[in-house]
Design a protein around this motif. Sequence first.
Motif, PDB file in Angstrom:
ATOM      1  N   MET A 209      35.940  31.465  28.761  1.00 18.04           N
ATOM      2  CA  MET A 209      36.924  32.357  29.059  1.00 18.04           C
ATOM      3  C   MET A 209      36.270  33.650  28.140  1.00 18.04           C
ATOM      4  O   MET A 209      35.924  33.422  26.806  1.00 18.04           O
ATOM      5  CB  MET A 209      37.962  31.935  28.026  1.00 18.04           C
ATOM      6  N   ARG A 210      35.760  34.626  28.629  1.00 21.10           N
ATOM      7  CA  ARG A 210      35.311  35.687  28.251  1.00 21.10           C
ATOM      8  C   ARG A 210      36.231  37.117  28.567  1.00 21.10           C
ATOM      9  O   ARG A 210      37.031  37.047  29.427  1.00 21.10           O
ATOM     10  CB  ARG A 210      33.911  35.780  29.084  1.00 21.10           C
ATOM     11  N   THR A 211      35.816  37.979  27.745  1.00 26.73           N
ATOM     12  CA  THR A 211      36.265  39.253  27.968  1.00 26.73           C
ATOM     13  C   THR A 211      35.020  40.182  28.617  1.00 26.73           C
ATOM     14  O   THR A 211      34.083  40.323  27.867  1.00 26.73           O
ATOM     15  CB  THR A 211      36.703  40.128  26.761  1.00 26.73           C
ATOM     16  N   VAL A 212      35.506  40.605  29.791  1.00 20.95           N
ATOM     17  CA  VAL A 212      34.289  41.348  30.590  1.00 20.95           C
ATOM     18  C   VAL A 212      34.780  42.757  31.237  1.00 20.95           C
ATOM     19  O   VAL A 212      35.531  42.877  31.860  1.00 20.95           O
ATOM     20  CB  VAL A 212      34.005  40.383  31.793  1.00 20.95           C
ATOM     21  N   TYR A 213      33.696  43.588  30.869  1.00 14.43           N
ATOM     22  CA  TYR A 213      34.000  44.898  31.207  1.00 14.43           C
ATOM     23  C   TYR A 213      33.184  45.073  32.648  1.00 14.43           C
ATOM     24  O   TYR A 213      31.861  44.946  32.684  1.00 14.43           O
ATOM     25  CB  TYR A 213      33.335  45.946  30.366  1.00 14.43           C
ATOM     26  N   ASN A 214      33.614  45.101  33.786  1.00 17.11           N
ATOM     27  CA  ASN A 214      33.334  44.865  35.188  1.00 17.11           C
ATOM     28  C   ASN A 214      33.598  46.027  35.794  1.00 17.11           C
ATOM     29  O   ASN A 214      34.698  46.326  36.151  1.00 17.11           O
ATOM     30  CB  ASN A 214      33.703  43.575  35.912  1.00 17.11           C
ATOM     31  N   THR A 215      32.499  46.982  36.150  1.00 13.96           N
ATOM     32  CA  THR A 215      32.855  48.254  36.949  1.00 13.96           C
ATOM     33  C   THR A 215      31.802  48.719  37.688  1.00 13.96           C
ATOM     34  O   THR A 215      30.518  48.196  37.728  1.00 13.96           O
ATOM     35  CB  THR A 215      32.926  49.332  35.770  1.00 13.96           C
ATOM     36  N   ALA A 216      32.096  49.522  38.714  1.00 16.79           N
ATOM     37  CA  ALA A 216      30.962  50.372  39.449  1.00 16.79           C
ATOM     38  C   ALA A 216      30.746  51.584  38.690  1.00 16.79           C
ATOM     39  O   ALA A 216      31.425  52.062  37.709  1.00 16.79           O
ATOM     40  CB  ALA A 216      31.510  50.752  40.643  1.00 16.79           C
ATOM     41  N   THR A 217      29.543  52.181  38.541  1.00 16.84           N
ATOM     42  CA  THR A 217      28.984  53.145  37.882  1.00 16.84           C
ATOM     43  C   THR A 217      27.849  53.991  38.832  1.00 16.84           C
ATOM     44  O   THR A 217      27.191  53.273  39.714  1.00 16.84           O
ATOM     45  CB  THR A 217      28.496  52.957  36.450  1.00 16.84           C
ATOM     46  N   SER A 218      27.629  55.038  38.331  1.00 15.13           N
ATOM     47  CA  SER A 218      26.476  55.718  39.036  1.00 15.13           C
ATOM     48  C   SER A 218      25.298  55.343  38.279  1.00 15.13           C
ATOM     49  O   SER A 218      25.530  54.805  37.151  1.00 15.13           O
ATOM     50  CB  SER A 218      26.713  57.331  39.011  1.00 15.13           C
ATOM     51  N   LEU A 219      24.104  55.571  38.633  1.00 15.09           N
ATOM     52  CA  LEU A 219      22.967  55.311  37.989  1.00 15.09           C
ATOM     53  C   LEU A 219      22.874  56.147  36.572  1.00 15.09           C
ATOM     54  O   LEU A 219      22.206  55.666  35.503  1.00 15.09           O
ATOM     55  CB  LEU A 219      21.736  55.811  38.775  1.00 15.09           C
ATOM     56  N   ASP A 220      23.442  57.166  36.609  1.00 13.45           N
ATOM     57  CA  ASP A 220      23.299  58.146  35.370  1.00 13.45           C
ATOM     58  C   ASP A 220      24.749  57.820  34.321  1.00 13.45           C
ATOM     59  O   ASP A 220      24.869  58.611  33.461  1.00 13.45           O
ATOM     60  CB  ASP A 220      23.045  59.638  35.578  1.00 13.45           C
TER      61      ASP A 220
ATOM     62  N   SER B  87      27.084  41.330  55.112  1.00  9.59           N
ATOM     63  CA  SER B  87      25.753  42.069  54.688  1.00  9.59           C
ATOM     64  C   SER B  87      25.948  41.946  53.213  1.00  9.59           C
ATOM     65  O   SER B  87      26.749  41.296  52.704  1.00  9.59           O
ATOM     66  CB  SER B  87      26.312  43.595  54.910  1.00  9.59           C
ATOM     67  N   ALA B  88      24.747  42.083  52.619  1.00 12.14           N
ATOM     68  CA  ALA B  88      24.554  42.144  51.251  1.00 12.14           C
ATOM     69  C   ALA B  88      25.592  43.084  50.527  1.00 12.14           C
ATOM     70  O   ALA B  88      25.877  42.611  49.336  1.00 12.14           O
ATOM     71  CB  ALA B  88      23.242  42.490  50.853  1.00 12.14           C
ATOM     72  N   ASP B  89      25.894  44.253  51.145  1.00 10.40           N
ATOM     73  CA  ASP B  89      26.934  44.851  50.461  1.00 10.40           C
ATOM     74  C   ASP B  89      28.316  44.042  50.273  1.00 10.40           C
ATOM     75  O   ASP B  89      29.069  44.315  49.488  1.00 10.40           O
ATOM     76  CB  ASP B  89      27.174  46.468  50.999  1.00 10.40           C
ATOM     77  N   ALA B  90      28.357  43.459  51.417  1.00 10.36           N
ATOM     78  CA  ALA B  90      29.758  42.746  51.356  1.00 10.36           C
ATOM     79  C   ALA B  90      29.818  41.585  50.489  1.00 10.36           C
ATOM     80  O   ALA B  90      30.808  41.150  49.900  1.00 10.36           O
ATOM     81  CB  ALA B  90      30.001  42.189  52.735  1.00 10.36           C
ATOM     82  N   THR B  91      28.475  41.176  50.119  1.00  8.32           N
ATOM     83  CA  THR B  91      28.139  40.033  49.092  1.00  8.32           C
ATOM     84  C   THR B  91      28.795  40.629  47.733  1.00  8.32           C
ATOM     85  O   THR B  91      29.319  40.226  46.889  1.00  8.32           O
ATOM     86  CB  THR B  91      26.838  39.614  49.165  1.00  8.32           C
ATOM     87  N   ALA B  92      27.977  42.039  47.858  1.00  8.50           N
ATOM     88  CA  ALA B  92      28.469  42.599  46.160  1.00  8.50           C
ATOM     89  C   ALA B  92      29.850  42.853  45.955  1.00  8.50           C
ATOM     90  O   ALA B  92      30.588  42.542  44.968  1.00  8.50           O
ATOM     91  CB  ALA B  92      27.531  43.869  46.373  1.00  8.50           C
ATOM     92  N   LEU B  93      30.422  43.295  46.957  1.00 13.02           N
ATOM     93  CA  LEU B  93      32.172  43.540  46.922  1.00 13.02           C
ATOM     94  C   LEU B  93      32.823  42.032  46.723  1.00 13.02           C
ATOM     95  O   LEU B  93      33.642  41.834  45.909  1.00 13.02           O
ATOM     96  CB  LEU B  93      32.576  44.142  48.193  1.00 13.02           C
ATOM     97  N   GLY B  94      32.183  41.180  47.465  1.00  8.89           N
ATOM     98  CA  GLY B  94      32.746  39.689  47.333  1.00  8.89           C
ATOM     99  C   GLY B  94      32.593  39.348  46.012  1.00  8.89           C
ATOM    100  O   GLY B  94      33.633  38.566  45.459  1.00  8.89           O
ATOM    101  N   GLU B  95      31.591  39.222  45.313  1.00  6.57           N
ATOM    102  CA  GLU B  95      31.416  38.856  44.027  1.00  6.57           C
ATOM    103  C   GLU B  95      32.344  39.647  43.033  1.00  6.57           C
ATOM    104  O   GLU B  95      32.832  38.836  42.148  1.00  6.57           O
ATOM    105  CB  GLU B  95      29.981  39.193  43.615  1.00  6.57           C
TER     106      GLU B  95
ATOM    107  N   ILE C 222      37.432  39.387  39.970  1.00  6.58           N
ATOM    108  CA  ILE C 222      38.865  39.793  39.798  1.00  6.58           C
ATOM    109  C   ILE C 222      39.964  38.571  39.769  1.00  6.58           C
ATOM    110  O   ILE C 222      40.787  38.400  39.109  1.00  6.58           O
ATOM    111  CB  ILE C 222      39.091  41.147  40.755  1.00  6.58           C
ATOM    112  N   ALA C 223      39.591  37.845  41.230  1.00  3.82           N
ATOM    113  CA  ALA C 223      40.285  36.682  41.389  1.00  3.82           C
ATOM    114  C   ALA C 223      40.542  35.747  40.215  1.00  3.82           C
ATOM    115  O   ALA C 223      41.764  35.023  39.959  1.00  3.82           O
ATOM    116  CB  ALA C 223      39.913  35.943  42.752  1.00  3.82           C
ATOM    117  N   ARG C 224      39.296  35.785  39.610  1.00  3.57           N
ATOM    118  CA  ARG C 224      39.330  34.643  38.301  1.00  3.57           C
ATOM    119  C   ARG C 224      40.039  35.209  37.038  1.00  3.57           C
ATOM    120  O   ARG C 224      40.422  34.626  36.172  1.00  3.57           O
ATOM    121  CB  ARG C 224      37.875  34.223  38.166  1.00  3.57           C
ATOM    122  N   ALA C 225      40.225  36.312  37.028  1.00  5.27           N
ATOM    123  CA  ALA C 225      40.603  37.022  35.732  1.00  5.27           C
ATOM    124  C   ALA C 225      41.993  36.448  35.468  1.00  5.27           C
ATOM    125  O   ALA C 225      42.823  36.661  36.316  1.00  5.27           O
ATOM    126  CB  ALA C 225      40.508  38.521  35.754  1.00  5.27           C
ATOM    127  N   GLY C 226      42.261  36.429  34.207  1.00 10.56           N
ATOM    128  CA  GLY C 226      43.682  36.136  33.756  1.00 10.56           C
ATOM    129  C   GLY C 226      44.593  36.877  33.164  1.00 10.56           C
ATOM    130  O   GLY C 226      45.810  36.961  33.048  1.00 10.56           O
TER     131      GLY C 226
END
Lengths: 185, 185
Positions: free
Chosen positions: B1-12, B35-43, B48-52
Amino acid sequence: MRTVYNTATSLDGFIADQDNSLEWLFSVEEPEPGSADATALGETEDFIARAGAIVMGATTYEWIVEHESGKPWPYQVPTWVLTHRELPRVGGNLVFAAADSDQELRDLHAEMVGAADGRDVWVVGGGRLAADLARLGLLDEVVVSIAPVSLGGGAPLLDGRVRLRALEAKLLGAFACLRYEVVRD
Amino acid sequence: MRTVYNTATSLDGFIADQDNSLEWLFSVEEPEPGSADATALGETEDFIARAGAIVMGATTYEWIVEHESGKPWPYQVPTWVLTHRELPRVGGNLVFAAADSDQELRDLHAEMVGAADGRDVWVVGGGRLAADLARLGLLDEVVVSIAPVSLGGGAPLLDGRVRLRALEAKLLGAFACLRYEVVRD
């Protein structure tokens, strides 16, 4: 023969913090010999050793002069410092030049490529220069060693919109090392 | 059980650009299935599906409401929106709350952890909230999917100094995915 912006950065995209300190970087940058951190530094040193010419902005130059005060200028190859100001010459093979237009930056870059004589041109920083070179189609790669810290402000990694293509991502000790090809629009 | 900041970001280090557009993100985010991109989104979707429980700042909430306009609220689990303003309620299990002090943010976080019932708390954004949680020792992980672009400005990934420890770095298609543990000072 490529023109490569190779730099350390914080995770949130700053190459120097608001106090111009590098404590955030050096706190993770004194690795044990043979460690993965040492490998990360070694890769950067190898890259630098392969470069045939160097270019940096005035702020980056002043930063190096201030922080390496008293030490010999660290680079042997021809080094361009883009500036509109009078700056102290601390030795080395230094060329001070102003790029007042895109054409002047193109011309200077052509000089650097010529001086590099088949080796890479290393863009040390800062973010404005790197973004300008990218905008003009003169930057080939961006290599970042991301220190494990956010700073919340400071000097920007890339001061503009640059499209990239990821080539490599790996952990080397405390650093995440990402390598990108610049996408020409 | 963790508190996780999970986000997309630009390189900068920007999670939204200066025009509040996500063109820069979506231009690399329509991957082929498998594709690998689909894997990234899937992860990310798996995470998100695991977040409570979910928490976000007002700006992030407004951004979702604006960009998902007309669609059902995307999250089922209890979602805290930290705001001092009246915001439209677009459905879902939404709790509007103000955190006017560190203690109030601590108390709200404890509520989230209770509601998550053993699952993760997902910090969606923005950078101020994530940095405040880190400063209070309430953030466990930072997970970033770095889109292959610099923006030169926008909403900051982390609005403050946060020390991290790198756990993982990998390319998943166009994205560089980095995972960090937050270092408690």
